[in-house]
Design a protein around this motif. Sequence first.
Motif, PDB file in Angstrom:
ATOM      1  N   ASP A 318       0.802  -1.224   0.000  1.00 16.55           N
ATOM      2  CA  ASP A 318       0.000   0.000   0.000  1.00 16.55           C
ATOM      3  C   ASP A 318       0.835   1.274   0.000  1.00 16.55           C
ATOM      4  N   THR A 319       2.176   1.144   0.039  1.00 16.26           N
ATOM      5  CA  THR A 319       3.022   2.330  -0.105  1.00 16.26           C
ATOM      6  C   THR A 319       3.377   2.590  -1.575  1.00 16.26           C
ATOM      7  N   LEU A 320       3.047   1.660  -2.447  1.00 15.69           N
ATOM      8  CA  LEU A 320       3.300   1.853  -3.871  1.00 15.69           C
ATOM      9  C   LEU A 320       2.175   2.679  -4.494  1.00 15.69           C
ATOM     10  N   THR A 321       2.494   3.409  -5.540  1.00 17.20           N
ATOM     11  CA  THR A 321       1.468   4.151  -6.259  1.00 17.20           C
ATOM     12  C   THR A 321       0.603   3.174  -7.063  1.00 17.20           C
ATOM     13  N   PRO A 322      -0.597   3.579  -7.442  1.00 15.79           N
ATOM     14  CA  PRO A 322      -1.434   2.712  -8.284  1.00 15.79           C
ATOM     15  C   PRO A 322      -0.727   2.325  -9.584  1.00 15.79           C
ATOM     16  N   GLU A 323       0.067   3.247 -10.128  1.00 15.09           N
ATOM     17  CA  GLU A 323       0.790   2.947 -11.366  1.00 15.09           C
ATOM     18  C   GLU A 323       1.855   1.869 -11.133  1.00 15.09           C
ATOM     19  N   GLN A 324       2.537   1.943  -9.996  1.00 17.79           N
ATOM     20  CA  GLN A 324       3.537   0.930  -9.672  1.00 17.79           C
ATOM     21  C   GLN A 324       2.887  -0.428  -9.422  1.00 17.79           C
ATOM     22  N   GLN A 325       1.754  -0.429  -8.755  1.00 18.96           N
ATOM     23  CA  GLN A 325       1.042  -1.676  -8.528  1.00 18.96           C
ATOM     24  C   GLN A 325       0.625  -2.324  -9.848  1.00 18.96           C
ATOM     25  N   LYS A 326       0.125  -1.500 -10.766  1.00 17.03           N
ATOM     26  CA  LYS A 326      -0.254  -2.016 -12.087  1.00 17.03           C
ATOM     27  C   LYS A 326       0.971  -2.554 -12.822  1.00 17.03           C
ATOM     28  N   ASP A 327       2.067  -1.830 -12.723  1.00 19.68           N
ATOM     29  CA  ASP A 327       3.308  -2.246 -13.380  1.00 19.68           C
ATOM     30  C   ASP A 327       3.730  -3.635 -12.892  1.00 19.68           C
ATOM     31  N   LEU A 328       3.749  -3.825 -11.574  1.00 19.30           N
ATOM     32  CA  LEU A 328       4.153  -5.114 -11.024  1.00 19.30           C
ATOM     33  C   LEU A 328       3.187  -6.220 -11.445  1.00 19.30           C
ATOM     34  N   ALA A 329       1.895  -5.909 -11.493  1.00 16.30           N
ATOM     35  CA  ALA A 329       0.901  -6.909 -11.891  1.00 16.30           C
ATOM     36  C   ALA A 329       1.131  -7.366 -13.326  1.00 16.30           C
ATOM     37  N   TYR A 330       1.422  -6.431 -14.214  1.00 14.99           N
ATOM     38  CA  TYR A 330       1.632  -6.795 -15.622  1.00 14.99           C
ATOM     39  C   TYR A 330       2.974  -7.494 -15.832  1.00 14.99           C
ATOM     40  N   ARG A 331       3.966  -7.147 -15.050  1.00 11.67           N
ATOM     41  CA  ARG A 331       5.223  -7.895 -15.110  1.00 11.67           C
ATOM     42  C   ARG A 331       4.969  -9.361 -14.720  1.00 11.67           C
ATOM     43  N   MET A 332       4.234  -9.531 -13.612  1.00 16.90           N
ATOM     44  CA  MET A 332       3.963 -10.878 -13.135  1.00 16.90           C
ATOM     45  C   MET A 332       3.096 -11.639 -14.130  1.00 16.90           C
ATOM     46  N   ALA A 333       2.160 -10.961 -14.760  1.00 11.65           N
ATOM     47  CA  ALA A 333       1.309 -11.597 -15.765  1.00 11.65           C
ATOM     48  C   ALA A 333       2.121 -12.046 -16.969  1.00 11.65           C
ATOM     49  N   THR A 334       3.077 -11.219 -17.369  1.00 10.14           N
ATOM     50  CA  THR A 334       3.940 -11.581 -18.501  1.00 10.14           C
ATOM     51  C   THR A 334       4.821 -12.762 -18.129  1.00 10.14           C
ATOM     52  N   TYR A 335       5.349 -12.745 -16.928  1.00 13.82           N
ATOM     53  CA  TYR A 335       6.166 -13.848 -16.419  1.00 13.82           C
ATOM     54  C   TYR A 335       5.367 -15.154 -16.416  1.00 13.82           C
ATOM     55  N   ALA A 336       4.140 -15.089 -15.917  1.00 11.56           N
ATOM     56  CA  ALA A 336       3.278 -16.272 -15.898  1.00 11.56           C
ATOM     57  C   ALA A 336       3.018 -16.772 -17.318  1.00 11.56           C
ATOM     58  N   ALA A 337       2.818 -15.850 -18.251  1.00 13.10           N
ATOM     59  CA  ALA A 337       2.571 -16.235 -19.643  1.00 13.10           C
ATOM     60  C   ALA A 337       3.781 -16.936 -20.252  1.00 13.10           C
ATOM     61  N   VAL A 338       4.988 -16.451 -19.918  1.00 12.77           N
ATOM     62  CA  VAL A 338       6.218 -17.094 -20.404  1.00 12.77           C
ATOM     63  C   VAL A 338       6.304 -18.529 -19.892  1.00 12.77           C
ATOM     64  N   ILE A 339       6.011 -18.722 -18.601  1.00 11.07           N
ATOM     65  CA  ILE A 339       6.050 -20.060 -18.013  1.00 11.07           C
ATOM     66  C   ILE A 339       4.955 -20.940 -18.605  1.00 11.07           C
ATOM     67  N   HIS A 340       3.780 -20.369 -18.806  1.00 16.82           N
ATOM     68  CA  HIS A 340       2.654 -21.087 -19.414  1.00 16.82           C
ATOM     69  C   HIS A 340       3.053 -21.631 -20.789  1.00 16.82           C
ATOM     70  N   GLU A 341       3.700 -20.789 -21.603  1.00 11.80           N
ATOM     71  CA  GLU A 341       4.112 -21.222 -22.939  1.00 11.80           C
ATOM     72  C   GLU A 341       5.209 -22.280 -22.876  1.00 11.80           C
ATOM     73  N   ALA A 342       6.131 -22.148 -21.931  1.00 11.33           N
ATOM     74  CA  ALA A 342       7.174 -23.165 -21.778  1.00 11.33           C
ATOM     75  C   ALA A 342       6.554 -24.507 -21.395  1.00 11.33           C
ATOM     76  N   ASP A 343       5.582 -24.478 -20.498  1.00 12.46           N
ATOM     77  CA  ASP A 343       4.899 -25.709 -20.111  1.00 12.46           C
ATOM     78  C   ASP A 343       4.218 -26.346 -21.321  1.00 12.46           C
ATOM     79  N   ALA A 344       3.589 -25.532 -22.146  1.00 12.35           N
ATOM     80  CA  ALA A 344       2.907 -26.064 -23.329  1.00 12.35           C
ATOM     81  C   ALA A 344       3.897 -26.728 -24.281  1.00 12.35           C
ATOM     82  N   GLN A 345       5.069 -26.134 -24.446  1.00 14.21           N
ATOM     83  CA  GLN A 345       6.065 -26.710 -25.354  1.00 14.21           C
ATOM     84  C   GLN A 345       6.677 -27.985 -24.781  1.00 14.21           C
ATOM     85  N   ILE A 346       6.895 -28.017 -23.476  1.00 12.61           N
ATOM     86  CA  ILE A 346       7.371 -29.256 -22.856  1.00 12.61           C
ATOM     87  C   ILE A 346       6.315 -30.346 -23.027  1.00 12.61           C
ATOM     88  N   GLY A 347       5.057 -29.961 -22.896  1.00  9.26           N
ATOM     89  CA  GLY A 347       3.976 -30.912 -23.128  1.00  9.26           C
ATOM     90  C   GLY A 347       3.976 -31.433 -24.549  1.00  9.26           C
TER      91      GLY A 347
END
Length: 606
Positions: A318-347
């Motif tokens: 709660d000490t982060l700005t709303p913009e920083q919170q959004k930034d971290l959320a989208y970084r994490m979403a992109t990271y999850a997407a990268v892992i999701h695609e790697a899992d699909a290729q291993i599959g």
Amino acid sequence: MFFSKKPSSRLALAGLSLGASALLVGTMSACTSGAGGPSSTSRASNSAGAQGAQQPNILMIVMDDLGYTDLGAYGGETETPNLDALANQSAQFTDFHASPLCAPTRAELLTGQDRHMVGLGSMEGMAPPGVSLETPGYKGSLDGDFTSIATTLGKAGYDTYQVGKWHLGMETGQTPKDLGFDQNFTLFDAGASYFPDAKRLFDRPAQPFDTVIYNQNGKNLDKVPDNFFATRSYTDEMIKMVDHSKDTGKPFFGYLAYTAPHDPLHVEDKTLIKKYADLYLNKDYAALRDARIKSMVDKGLIKDGTPTRWIDRTPKWDTLTPEQQKDLAYRMATYAAVIHEADAQIGRLVTHLKETGKYDNTLIAVVSDNGASASTQVMYENFSKQPDWFKKNYPKIGNIDAYGEEGSFASIGFHSAQVASGPYFQAKNTLFEGGTRVPALIKTPAGSGPADHRVVNTFAHMTDLYPTFMDYAGVKEGSVPNLLGNTARPVLEGTSDKIGTDEFGWEHFGHRAYRSGDWKLIFTPTPMGGNGQYQLFNLADDPGETKDVINEHPDVAKDLEAKWDAFAKANNIAVVDFAKVNEVAPKAADRWYMMDWATETTRVGG
């Protein structure tokens, strides 16, 4: 002298005889699991040799900067159905370790020796303070006396294939071909854009200045295909190679080294980012970490109520700005997407092995090369020779809506790296558990031990994989000198609950750690989470490394310090005074934890 000139096991490399180790166990408290386990030689009789039986295929998959809790099987919320399914047929390790950086781990995996014995005491020009790159063991690329696992398995009758990240050098004696791989499709560099632009992580002082070097079967490529995408294309190449073994009639050893999820975080299907953004938006990272730890508890991977701590610079959500919170959320979403695609290729690769009748007789190991990365693109600017290089080569830097696209350079930052590490403190580039404890799954060939899911809690290390592969291939134990690890086959097949001994030492740019049973001695400077001198942790009660008990157990600390000293002497380690390491630590930490907030033009620390 207790250690030999060419030691052959962890215990010998620790500089202690079995008798000396047994004496140490007697001094430890009852919570210690014990340090004086059987040596690799004494354990050999427990391992049924593969000689005379059908040799299994061996597939080694290495993920890059994957955090401990990022897979569903380890408590993560990212959808990884293929790796989770593999886990259901595998030994799932809870205490498997690597080195805390990528190239050192890869050197240990391929040579079976400590990183300092084969030139990787340094990396990318980084070395402990006061240690020259001319010092033996600190070249920063493969060097020294070793026999690679591909050479060993090739002599045992295997086709040998390498695909993906290498990061071990391009000189004579350092290439995949030199290390015994019959075929290769190789990214020589530390990392790159996943797209056909092939941009480096920072500029090179020699040609090609801006792009990485891909090599196929010993020849450097002028460019990759226009439809290239690293995660998918690496999988394509490995499938082609294993199909080649159908024609040769030989078993194969495949080393598939994805760059995923190393930054820059690039995604082929951007709809996945939106999918995960809905999950992470307005989600406090403390709550996200708690959810992952609860999932680990539910899966029996850790005790409920395990104490934890955060990387020291982590602010409250709660000490982060709303913009920083959004930034971290989208970084994490992109990271999850990268892992999701790697899992699909291993599959996709696993499905191909099943369709071609190879899966049942294939040993499959999946590991990460170190903990999740806490650094951002700003860290790479320290290596760049051109001030505007990143703006020119990654023009979408700072555009949240472009995360995942070619020309973007997103990374998760230290806040989310601690989330990825879950209950284990810290991340990549440290010797705390969050830097070295990694997810590891090993599926054994059919008819070789249990075929269902089992949780393995014994200590294990990347160097154990080399002798394990040898064992399954029917290569005589002791035929390769200087191996640091021990075969995991008895543990995998349920005839033992231990791999060699719970003895291991690390050195990392002057930082030190030594593991003996449940005891861990560690020296880390204050800015990286330590206190600038030795600390002692009991990992049985405190795997989160929250309570230093060195004052309560000074004799244990003294014994482990002596063990580390012997380990350093046996493994070519240049010992650096604590004062020198502590002196450079603040500047190094500032670089490592710098955040490149998308909404700000000025780089600010965490």
